[in-house]
Design a protein around this motif. Structure first.
Motif, PDB file in Angstrom:
ATOM      1  N   LEU A 128      10.847  26.931  27.367  1.00 31.62           N
ATOM      2  CA  LEU A 128       9.573  26.264  27.167  1.00 31.62           C
ATOM      3  C   LEU A 128       8.420  27.141  27.635  1.00 31.62           C
ATOM      4  CD1 LEU A 128      10.662  22.753  28.464  1.00 31.62           C
ATOM      5  CD2 LEU A 128      10.870  23.706  26.162  1.00 31.62           C
ATOM      6  N   GLU A 129       7.350  27.131  26.861  1.00 33.18           N
ATOM      7  CA  GLU A 129       6.166  27.901  27.222  1.00 33.18           C
ATOM      8  C   GLU A 129       5.626  27.451  28.576  1.00 33.18           C
ATOM      9  OE1 GLU A 129       2.044  27.676  25.225  1.00 33.18           O
ATOM     10  OE2 GLU A 129       3.142  29.271  24.180  1.00 33.18           O
ATOM     11  N   THR A 130       5.576  26.133  28.749  1.00 29.76           N
ATOM     12  CA  THR A 130       5.136  25.531  30.005  1.00 29.76           C
ATOM     13  C   THR A 130       6.190  24.515  30.420  1.00 29.76           C
ATOM     14  OG1 THR A 130       2.848  25.732  29.246  1.00 29.76           O
ATOM     15  CG2 THR A 130       3.241  24.284  31.117  1.00 29.76           C
ATOM     16  N   ALA A 131       6.502  24.484  31.698  1.00 35.22           N
ATOM     17  CA  ALA A 131       7.525  23.562  32.196  1.00 35.22           C
ATOM     18  C   ALA A 131       7.139  22.115  31.898  1.00 35.22           C
ATOM     19  CB  ALA A 131       7.719  23.752  33.694  1.00 35.22           C
ATOM     20  N   VAL A 132       8.155  21.302  31.564  1.00 36.54           N
ATOM     21  CA  VAL A 132       7.975  19.864  31.430  1.00 36.54           C
ATOM     22  C   VAL A 132       8.889  19.195  32.459  1.00 36.54           C
ATOM     23  CG1 VAL A 132       7.367  19.975  28.986  1.00 36.54           C
ATOM     24  CG2 VAL A 132       9.737  19.541  29.639  1.00 36.54           C
ATOM     25  N   GLY A 133       8.577  17.969  32.794  1.00 33.78           N
ATOM     26  CA  GLY A 133       9.347  17.267  33.809  1.00 33.78           C
ATOM     27  C   GLY A 133      10.589  16.595  33.249  1.00 33.78           C
ATOM     28  N   PHE A 134      11.723  16.900  33.833  1.00 32.87           N
ATOM     29  CA  PHE A 134      12.968  16.177  33.579  1.00 32.87           C
ATOM     30  C   PHE A 134      13.349  15.511  34.886  1.00 32.87           C
ATOM     31  CE2 PHE A 134      13.315  18.563  29.734  1.00 32.87           C
ATOM     32  CZ  PHE A 134      14.248  17.922  28.939  1.00 32.87           C
ATOM     33  N   ARG A 135      13.853  14.292  34.804  1.00 31.94           N
ATOM     34  CA  ARG A 135      14.286  13.612  36.011  1.00 31.94           C
ATOM     35  C   ARG A 135      15.563  14.260  36.547  1.00 31.94           C
ATOM     36  NH1 ARG A 135      15.275   7.941  35.366  1.00 31.94           N
ATOM     37  NH2 ARG A 135      15.781   8.423  33.226  1.00 31.94           N
ATOM     38  N   ASN A 136      15.645  14.330  37.858  1.00 35.89           N
ATOM     39  CA  ASN A 136      16.760  14.937  38.575  1.00 35.89           C
ATOM     40  C   ASN A 136      18.022  14.103  38.385  1.00 35.89           C
ATOM     41  OD1 ASN A 136      18.564  15.815  40.598  1.00 35.89           O
ATOM     42  ND2 ASN A 136      16.914  16.231  42.049  1.00 35.89           N
ATOM     43  N   MET A 137      19.118  14.741  37.995  1.00 35.35           N
ATOM     44  CA  MET A 137      20.361  13.995  37.786  1.00 35.35           C
ATOM     45  C   MET A 137      20.913  13.433  39.094  1.00 35.35           C
ATOM     46  SD  MET A 137      23.414  16.823  37.088  1.00 35.35           S
ATOM     47  CE  MET A 137      23.197  16.596  35.357  1.00 35.35           C
ATOM     48  N   GLU A 138      20.540  14.024  40.223  1.00 37.64           N
ATOM     49  CA  GLU A 138      21.024  13.543  41.519  1.00 37.64           C
ATOM     50  C   GLU A 138      20.161  12.424  42.093  1.00 37.64           C
ATOM     51  OE1 GLU A 138      21.327  16.991  44.019  1.00 37.64           O
ATOM     52  OE2 GLU A 138      23.021  17.799  42.894  1.00 37.64           O
ATOM     53  N   ASP A 139      18.871  12.414  41.732  1.00 41.75           N
ATOM     54  CA  ASP A 139      17.936  11.402  42.217  1.00 41.75           C
ATOM     55  C   ASP A 139      16.891  11.186  41.132  1.00 41.75           C
ATOM     56  OD1 ASP A 139      15.982   9.841  43.385  1.00 41.75           O
ATOM     57  OD2 ASP A 139      15.733  11.119  45.152  1.00 41.75           O
ATOM     58  N   ASN A 140      17.077  10.158  40.305  1.00 39.54           N
ATOM     59  CA  ASN A 140      16.221  10.008  39.131  1.00 39.54           C
ATOM     60  C   ASN A 140      14.768   9.640  39.448  1.00 39.54           C
ATOM     61  OD1 ASN A 140      16.242   7.254  39.593  1.00 39.54           O
ATOM     62  ND2 ASN A 140      17.625   6.789  37.900  1.00 39.54           N
ATOM     63  N   GLN A 141      14.425   9.511  40.724  1.00 38.00           N
ATOM     64  CA  GLN A 141      13.034   9.298  41.113  1.00 38.00           C
ATOM     65  C   GLN A 141      12.289  10.634  41.239  1.00 38.00           C
ATOM     66  OE1 GLN A 141      11.827   6.132  41.225  1.00 38.00           O
ATOM     67  NE2 GLN A 141      13.912   5.692  40.526  1.00 38.00           N
ATOM     68  N   VAL A 142      13.040  11.720  41.270  1.00 43.90           N
ATOM     69  CA  VAL A 142      12.459  13.051  41.442  1.00 43.90           C
ATOM     70  C   VAL A 142      12.314  13.724  40.077  1.00 43.90           C
ATOM     71  CG1 VAL A 142      12.829  15.335  42.463  1.00 43.90           C
ATOM     72  CG2 VAL A 142      13.453  13.276  43.747  1.00 43.90           C
ATOM     73  N   ILE A 143      11.117  14.239  39.814  1.00 44.79           N
ATOM     74  CA  ILE A 143      10.849  14.947  38.566  1.00 44.79           C
ATOM     75  C   ILE A 143      10.930  16.454  38.833  1.00 44.79           C
ATOM     76  CG2 ILE A 143       9.171  15.351  36.717  1.00 44.79           C
ATOM     77  CD1 ILE A 143      10.246  12.466  36.828  1.00 44.79           C
ATOM     78  N   LEU A 144      11.709  17.149  37.995  1.00 45.67           N
ATOM     79  CA  LEU A 144      11.906  18.584  38.160  1.00 45.67           C
ATOM     80  C   LEU A 144      11.192  19.350  37.049  1.00 45.67           C
ATOM     81  CD1 LEU A 144      15.752  18.481  38.836  1.00 45.67           C
ATOM     82  CD2 LEU A 144      13.930  18.704  40.537  1.00 45.67           C
ATOM     83  N   PRO A 145      10.335  20.313  37.402  1.00 44.86           N
ATOM     84  CA  PRO A 145       9.732  21.144  36.362  1.00 44.86           C
ATOM     85  C   PRO A 145      10.819  21.996  35.711  1.00 44.86           C
ATOM     86  CG  PRO A 145       9.096  21.910  38.561  1.00 44.86           C
ATOM     87  CD  PRO A 145       9.935  20.689  38.743  1.00 44.86           C
ATOM     88  N   THR A 146      10.919  21.908  34.393  1.00 43.67           N
ATOM     89  CA  THR A 146      12.028  22.515  33.660  1.00 43.67           C
ATOM     90  C   THR A 146      11.518  23.426  32.562  1.00 43.67           C
ATOM     91  OG1 THR A 146      13.336  20.542  34.116  1.00 43.67           O
ATOM     92  CG2 THR A 146      14.086  21.939  32.308  1.00 43.67           C
ATOM     93  N   LYS A 147      12.075  24.643  32.498  1.00 41.85           N
ATOM     94  CA  LYS A 147      11.687  25.601  31.460  1.00 41.85           C
ATOM     95  C   LYS A 147      12.841  26.021  30.565  1.00 41.85           C
ATOM     96  CE  LYS A 147       8.390  28.466  31.691  1.00 41.85           C
ATOM     97  NZ  LYS A 147       7.512  29.603  31.938  1.00 41.85           N
TER      98      LYS A 147
END
Length: 152
Positions: free
Chosen positions: A82-101
């Motif tokens: 991805l050109e710019t990271a987008v947020g995916f929810r963490n598989m271990e804690d779905n309240q946490v958003i992880l910037p993903t590229k």
């Protein structure tokens, strides 16, 4: 498990505003090329909402979305950087958003194939220099070669 990896399923520097956009794009590409059934497109979104696929790691972050094996015509992986990271929810804690590229969409047509492929993909998650090389790849072939090497 026979895995087809093709340059036609490699997408670099995709512009997306959300995880849903990335999921829709990759699932549609898989469908248009006959790798998955049409229902896969909706199933991938539903599964992500119930069981997030963002993997906790240093940057650049990785997500590994997938849907049920019975919606797959031919086992493969589609990969997008991805050109710019987008947020995916963490598989271990779905309240946490992880910037993903890096998004590696698994289309695995065997009941236990996803677990086997997840074990292979873990090597990517654990290798920050490899992830950096993937996001910096200047050709689809280079990105595909890095992916093949990582899961060999």
């Amino acid at each position: 498990m026979e895995l087809q990896l093709n340059e036609e399923l490699v997408f670099r520097n995709i512009k997306a505003g959300s995880d849903k956009e990335v999921l829709a794009f990759l699932a549609n590409e898989l469908y248009q090329r006959g790798y998955v059934k049409e229902d896969y497109i909706e199933a991938i979104q539903l599964r992500e909402s119930e069981y997030p696929t963002g993997l906790p790691s240093t940057q650049p972050g990785v997500a590994i979305p997938h849907a049920n094996f019975d919606l797959v015509n031919q086992t493969t992986l589609a990969i997008a950087t991805l050109e710019t990271a987008v947020g995916f929810r963490n598989m271990e804690d779905n309240q946490v958003i992880l910037p993903t590229k890096i998004v590696i969409m698994m289309a695995i047509g065997e009941p236990h194939g996803q677990v086997e492929m997840l074990h292979k993909i873990v090597s990517i998650i654990q290798d920050e220099p490899l992830r950096e090389q993937m996001t910096a790849a200047n050709s689809d072939l280079k990105l595909l070669t890095l992916l093949k090497k990582a899961i060999a």
